[in-house]
Design an enzyme around this catalytic site. Structure first.
Site, short mmCIF file in Angstrom:
data_model
loop_
_atom_site.label_atom_id
_atom_site.label_comp_id
_atom_site.label_asym_id
_atom_site.label_seq_id
_atom_site.Cartn_x
_atom_site.Cartn_y
_atom_site.Cartn_z
N TYR A 97 109.94 30.37 37.09
CA TYR A 97 109.12 31.00 36.06
C TYR A 97 109.57 30.53 34.68
CZ TYR A 97 107.41 34.05 39.73
OH TYR A 97 106.83 34.52 40.87
N ASN A 120 96.80 35.57 39.16
CA ASN A 120 95.99 34.40 39.49
C ASN A 120 94.93 34.80 40.53
OD1 ASN A 120 94.97 31.94 40.42
ND2 ASN A 120 96.88 31.37 41.46
N CYS A 128 100.05 29.20 42.71
CA CYS A 128 101.08 30.11 42.21
C CYS A 128 102.21 30.30 43.21
CB CYS A 128 100.45 31.44 41.81
SG CYS A 128 99.46 32.22 43.09
N HIS A 129 101.98 29.95 44.48
CA HIS A 129 103.05 30.07 45.48
C HIS A 129 104.17 29.07 45.22
CE1 HIS A 129 100.28 27.00 47.09
NE2 HIS A 129 101.33 26.47 47.68
N GLU A 155 103.67 22.91 53.14
CA GLU A 155 103.74 21.78 52.22
C GLU A 155 105.01 20.96 52.42
OE1 GLU A 155 102.92 23.01 48.20
OE2 GLU A 155 101.01 23.91 48.78
#
Length: 162
Positions: A97, A120, A128-129, A155
């Site tokens: 962040y 979001n 946002c993950h 991912e």
């Protein structure tokens, strides 16, 4: 302006997608394993969401890293700025962040960035993950930490296959 909705089955549960003439408006995660309920003004229209379905299916299959969809999230100018910066985080990577706050030019705004990140309306596509705590730990996620963990694992696994 009309808002259309449809549900889409995914490996993380049924998602509710909404769109208007400008693009994808919202993705809502399931609650207690049940698909989210659309707002009363929304009209069911699977064909209006065909392309987001196609791209999400490819993402979950590990065949798509970058979405190419018109997006129409609603938010404050600050939220919009944060969401635009989220789109720049590469597939399979994470940032804190604090780093996100620095990237928008406001290094002291990590708390405000966290709130914008949490609001979001188009998670997964606006990734946002990919934002984690400065200590490397997973922090809050609208869909719950297990879903955030699954998205990040998807991912990372795909990156190792390249």
């Amino acid at each position: 302006m009309s808002i259309y909705y449809s549900h889409f089955e995914t490996p993380i549960g049924p998602l509710l997608l909404t769109a208007n003439e400008n693009g994808l408006h919202e993705i809502r995660f399931p609650k207690n394993g049940q698909a989210a309920t659309p707002d009363p003004e929304c009209r069911k229209n699977d064909s209006a969401l065909r392309e987001p379905f196609h791209q999400l299916r490819a993402y979950f299959a590990g065949e798509l890293e970058d979405f190419d969809l018109p997006l129409a999230p609603e938010g404050t100018p600050f939220q919009q700025e944060v969401w635009i910066e989220l789109l720049k985080i590469p597939y399979g990577e994470t940032i804190s962040y604090g780093e996100l706050a620095r990237r928008i030019g406001n290094p002291n705004a990590s708390r405000a960035v966290g709130l914008a990140n949490g609001s979001n309306p188009i998670p997964i596509i606006i990734p946002c993950h990919r934002v984690i705590g400065s200590n490397g730990k997973l922090t809050g996620y609208g869909g719950g930490l297990p879903i955030k963990e699954k998205l990040l694992a998807l991912e990372k696994r795909q990156l190792r296959l390249l």
